[in-house]
Design a protein around this motif. Structure first.
Motif, short mmCIF file in Angstrom:
data_model
loop_
_atom_site.label_atom_id
_atom_site.label_comp_id
_atom_site.label_asym_id
_atom_site.label_seq_id
_atom_site.Cartn_x
_atom_site.Cartn_y
_atom_site.Cartn_z
N ILE A 46 0.48 2.67 15.60
CA ILE A 46 -0.72 2.05 15.05
C ILE A 46 -1.96 2.47 15.82
O ILE A 46 -3.00 2.80 15.23
CB ILE A 46 -0.56 0.52 15.04
N LEU A 47 -1.85 2.49 17.14
CA LEU A 47 -2.97 2.93 17.97
C LEU A 47 -3.39 4.35 17.60
O LEU A 47 -4.58 4.65 17.47
CB LEU A 47 -2.59 2.85 19.44
N ALA A 48 -2.41 5.22 17.43
CA ALA A 48 -2.72 6.61 17.10
C ALA A 48 -3.37 6.74 15.73
O ALA A 48 -4.20 7.63 15.50
CB ALA A 48 -1.44 7.45 17.15
N ALA A 49 -3.01 5.86 14.81
CA ALA A 49 -3.53 5.95 13.44
C ALA A 49 -4.97 5.46 13.32
O ALA A 49 -5.68 5.85 12.38
CB ALA A 49 -2.63 5.15 12.50
N LEU A 50 -5.42 4.61 14.23
CA LEU A 50 -6.77 4.06 14.17
C LEU A 50 -7.83 5.05 14.66
O LEU A 50 -7.58 5.85 15.56
CB LEU A 50 -6.85 2.80 15.02
N PHE A 52 5.77 4.64 8.68
CA PHE A 52 4.63 4.85 7.79
C PHE A 52 3.93 6.15 8.13
O PHE A 52 3.81 6.54 9.29
CB PHE A 52 3.66 3.66 7.83
N ALA A 53 3.49 6.84 7.10
CA ALA A 53 2.82 8.12 7.27
C ALA A 53 1.34 7.89 7.54
O ALA A 53 0.70 7.02 6.94
CB ALA A 53 2.99 8.98 6.02
N TYR A 54 0.77 8.68 8.45
CA TYR A 54 -0.65 8.51 8.76
C TYR A 54 -1.21 9.80 9.35
O TYR A 54 -0.47 10.64 9.86
CB TYR A 54 -0.85 7.37 9.76
N ARG A 55 -2.52 9.93 9.25
CA ARG A 55 -3.23 10.96 9.99
C ARG A 55 -3.82 10.31 11.24
O ARG A 55 -4.39 9.22 11.16
CB ARG A 55 -4.36 11.54 9.14
N LYS A 83 -11.25 2.81 5.37
CA LYS A 83 -9.85 3.10 5.12
C LYS A 83 -9.03 2.06 5.88
O LYS A 83 -9.17 1.91 7.10
CB LYS A 83 -9.49 4.51 5.60
N LEU A 84 -8.19 1.34 5.13
CA LEU A 84 -7.47 0.19 5.68
C LEU A 84 -5.99 0.31 5.35
O LEU A 84 -5.63 0.73 4.24
CB LEU A 84 -8.04 -1.10 5.09
N ALA A 85 -5.13 -0.06 6.30
CA ALA A 85 -3.69 -0.12 6.06
C ALA A 85 -3.21 -1.55 6.28
O ALA A 85 -3.58 -2.19 7.27
CB ALA A 85 -2.93 0.82 6.98
#
Length: 244
Positions: free
Chosen positions: A135-139, A104-107, A48-50
């Motif tokens: 970004i850190l939280a999304a990874l 940006f929305a992310y889990r 899964k890549l953003a």
């Protein structure tokens, strides 16, 4: 992100019209470079890549063609329209999201790789830090963030004359357009490489590599620590360490 009167307005300085998008609607070998970058980063089928600030969608499309599940994210509707067209023409499946670094929305802990190229400099430093924290939280733990941006590698001496000389040197010796250099010095929020490096590590990233291949460009490979705080030297991390 909730709307607050003190939140930074991402749309204030971002190009949102078709004229801006048209600048990026060209075929210049960027697909070859994008694929080479993705291969070097070890992208695998099923990842899964953003791509945040995806522009015309070249890298996002190449990642999808390699079998990744891709979110192509950009604040500009015109850019996302180009990305959709580019992906369809190449029979690639990407998901577009009209958002920016701050929205940006992310889990949490969901992405195997996040890429952002020449987007972070649009934000003031405070909001850069907010974006990097998101970004850190999304990874996923142990996953990587690949960042390329406009940064200042050298320092001007401080006087008006020396600032002019500093700008002229970069223009004359590194084939940068004067309008581009002036814009980044006067109207945008490009910062210094040493500031970005400290910001990245203070956010919580492990700085795997930093490459200043031009006076106004910085390329960084970051890793989110694993849950035990130890970064495993696998994939892109090994590659970056071998190249240093």
């Amino acid at each position: 992100m909730l709307a607050r009167d003190w939140y930074y307005n991402q749309r204030r300085r971002f190009g949102l019209d078709n004229a801006v998008a048209a600048i990026y609607d060209r075929h210049d070998g960027s697909d070859i470079r994008a694929r080479a970058t993705l291969v070097a980063l070890g992208v695998q089928r099923g990842w899964k890549l953003a791509d945040i600030g995806c522009g015309n969608g070249v890298l996002a499309t190449e990642a999808a063609l390699m079998g990744a599940e891709v979110d192509a994210i950009d604040i500009s509707p015109a850019m996302l329209a180009l990305a959709d067209i580019y992906a369809r023409d190449r029979k690639a499946d990407i998901r577009t999201q009209p958002a920016g670094l701050l929205s940006f929305a992310y889990r949490p802990n969901s992405y195997d790789l996040i890429v952002s190229e020449f987007t972070l400099h649009h934000l003031p430093d405070f909001w850069k830090a907010v974006a990097l924290s998101r970004i850190l939280a999304a990874l996923k733990p142990g996953a990587h963030f690949y960042l390329r941006d406009i940064v200042f590698v050298s320092m001007p001496d401080g006087t008006e004359r020396d600032v002019e000389e500093w700008a002229d040197f970069n223009i004359k010796n590194h084939d940068f357009a004067r309008d581009s250099v002036v814009t980044h010095m006067r109207d945008e929020y490009s910062t210094f490489g040493w500031v970005i490096e400290r910001m990245l590590t203070e956010t919580g990233f492990i700085l795997v590599s930093a490459d200043y291949h031009a006076p106004l460009h910085g390329t960084y490979l970051l890793q989110k620590p694993k849950s035990d705080g130890q970064a495993e030297l696998t994939g892109a991390t090994k590659l970056a360490r071998q190249e240093q």
